[in-house]
Design a protein around this motif. Sequence first.
Motif, PDB file in Angstrom:
ATOM      1  N   ILE A 186      26.609  -1.833  44.145  1.00 26.83           N
ATOM      2  CA  ILE A 186      26.585  -0.451  43.655  1.00 26.83           C
ATOM      3  C   ILE A 186      26.091   0.416  44.807  1.00 26.83           C
ATOM      4  CG2 ILE A 186      25.676   1.167  41.954  1.00 26.83           C
ATOM      5  CD1 ILE A 186      25.007  -1.315  40.202  1.00 26.83           C
ATOM      6  N   SER A 187      26.968   1.239  45.355  1.00 23.20           N
ATOM      7  CA  SER A 187      26.590   2.123  46.453  1.00 23.20           C
ATOM      8  C   SER A 187      26.203   3.476  45.859  1.00 23.20           C
ATOM      9  CB  SER A 187      27.745   2.266  47.447  1.00 23.20           C
ATOM     10  OG  SER A 187      27.289   2.744  48.686  1.00 23.20           O
ATOM     11  N   THR A 188      24.971   3.905  46.097  1.00 23.42           N
ATOM     12  CA  THR A 188      24.334   4.918  45.252  1.00 23.42           C
ATOM     13  C   THR A 188      24.572   6.371  45.643  1.00 23.42           C
ATOM     14  OG1 THR A 188      22.267   4.770  46.507  1.00 23.42           O
ATOM     15  CG2 THR A 188      22.499   3.305  44.610  1.00 23.42           C
ATOM     16  N   GLY A 189      25.382   6.623  46.661  1.00 22.36           N
ATOM     17  CA  GLY A 189      25.652   8.005  47.043  1.00 22.36           C
ATOM     18  C   GLY A 189      24.980   8.385  48.348  1.00 22.36           C
ATOM     19  N   PHE A 225      33.751   5.912  41.684  1.00 22.03           N
ATOM     20  CA  PHE A 225      35.028   5.544  42.282  1.00 22.03           C
ATOM     21  C   PHE A 225      34.882   4.140  42.856  1.00 22.03           C
ATOM     22  CE2 PHE A 225      32.601   7.757  45.533  1.00 22.03           C
ATOM     23  CZ  PHE A 225      32.738   6.957  46.651  1.00 22.03           C
ATOM     24  N   PRO A 226      35.990   3.412  43.000  1.00 22.80           N
ATOM     25  CA  PRO A 226      35.913   2.040  43.496  1.00 22.80           C
ATOM     26  C   PRO A 226      36.184   1.941  44.990  1.00 22.80           C
ATOM     27  CG  PRO A 226      38.078   2.402  42.591  1.00 22.80           C
ATOM     28  CD  PRO A 226      37.329   3.712  42.464  1.00 22.80           C
ATOM     29  N   LYS A 227      35.615   0.940  45.584  1.00 22.16           N
ATOM     30  CA  LYS A 227      36.123   0.409  46.846  1.00 22.16           C
ATOM     31  C   LYS A 227      36.398  -1.066  46.617  1.00 22.16           C
ATOM     32  CE  LYS A 227      34.541   3.807  50.155  1.00 22.16           C
ATOM     33  NZ  LYS A 227      34.430   4.048  51.614  1.00 22.16           N
ATOM     34  N   ALA A 253      22.748   0.695  49.064  1.00 21.75           N
ATOM     35  CA  ALA A 253      23.576  -0.108  48.168  1.00 21.75           C
ATOM     36  C   ALA A 253      22.721  -1.156  47.477  1.00 21.75           C
ATOM     37  CB  ALA A 253      24.711  -0.782  48.932  1.00 21.75           C
ATOM     38  N   VAL A 254      22.947  -1.289  46.182  1.00 21.52           N
ATOM     39  CA  VAL A 254      22.235  -2.261  45.348  1.00 21.52           C
ATOM     40  C   VAL A 254      23.122  -3.487  45.182  1.00 21.52           C
ATOM     41  CG1 VAL A 254      21.195  -2.663  43.078  1.00 21.52           C
ATOM     42  CG2 VAL A 254      21.127  -0.367  44.109  1.00 21.52           C
ATOM     43  N   ILE A 258      32.916  -3.360  43.800  1.00 17.61           N
ATOM     44  CA  ILE A 258      32.166  -2.412  44.624  1.00 17.61           C
ATOM     45  C   ILE A 258      32.274  -1.075  43.904  1.00 17.61           C
ATOM     46  CG2 ILE A 258      31.870  -1.340  46.882  1.00 17.61           C
ATOM     47  CD1 ILE A 258      33.501  -3.667  48.062  1.00 17.61           C
ATOM     48  N   VAL A 259      31.209  -0.665  43.258  1.00 14.30           N
ATOM     49  CA  VAL A 259      31.201   0.585  42.494  1.00 14.30           C
ATOM     50  C   VAL A 259      30.436   1.631  43.304  1.00 14.30           C
ATOM     51  CG1 VAL A 259      30.606   1.708  40.322  1.00 14.30           C
ATOM     52  CG2 VAL A 259      31.199  -0.735  40.350  1.00 14.30           C
ATOM     53  N   CYS A 260      31.072   2.722  43.612  1.00  8.65           N
ATOM     54  CA  CYS A 260      30.460   3.774  44.425  1.00  8.65           C
ATOM     55  C   CYS A 260      30.164   4.998  43.569  1.00  8.65           C
ATOM     56  CB  CYS A 260      31.377   4.160  45.574  1.00  8.65           C
ATOM     57  SG  CYS A 260      31.770   2.784  46.691  1.00  8.65           S
TER      58      CYS A 260
END
Length: 289
Positions: A236-239, A96-98, A126-127, A71-73
């Motif tokens: 990938i959570s895009t912000g 940052f990771p989750k 999130a992708v 999970i990449v944020c």
Amino acid sequence: MKLLQFYDRQDPERKLRVGVLEGGAVAALETAETVRGVIGSGLPPSAIRRGRSYSLDEVKLLPPLTDPEKIVCIGLNYRDHVIESNMPMPKVPVLFPKYNNCLAGHGDAIVIPREVSQCDYEAELAVVVGKTAKRVPRESAMDYVFGYTVVNDVSARDIQLNEPQWTRGKAIDGFAPAGPWIVTADELPEPGKLAISLKLNGEIMQQSSTSELIFDVPYLISFLSNTMTLRPGDIISTGTPPGVGMGRTPQVWLRPGDVVEAEIEGIGTLTNTFVAERDEISGDMEAAG
């Protein structure tokens, strides 16, 4: 197509099942064990045999992915959010990771730990990665997208901003509710033009468009895949856009009983209630009702 994970509320074992949302009902996919498995198989969900059909009232929705490898944020990825955070405009994506412990589903109660007094919300697109990606050029990056979901990047600001790195304030149990489902990429051909918003107890707090992203979806896939191999089912959570509690005057922090609704055009609304940590934590984190 909307792909999801759930369990039958009448099943005492709460077996995880995979389904698709069709006409307001959930059709179980008979041979699928997890959504990540479906993505990794390369088979379109439409090719998997359907089983029993459930009404939404008969199922408990789980996070649409419970076992991603990564999970990449992305932090500070909307221009106005950078300004409200009083931070410099990033020249490269802030990462940052989750982890899987952070995932929670639509309707789940999110526990605010006793150590946290500045709990914040962050609606994010999130992708979901669809196939193995390594050194993917920006021009073909969208070929590696399976679909999209909603993530609330819940953050403990009093921990995040008082330590030299963000992980402990971000990777708290339940602090990445996701869902309600994954919408496949063919249904959202322009992820850079989606309305995104968040309500706190019915009041709009965040309202923007993914067109305001500093680093868009194809850029992020290409950038990340240059140094890490992206795998099917990675998130990938895009912000998040402006309007977070930290950036308000006065600041707004989540409290027990608060209801947060994060919504993205074409995907749906992810709803969670926040609760206080108890001395004895129940194994069932599902919100009442």
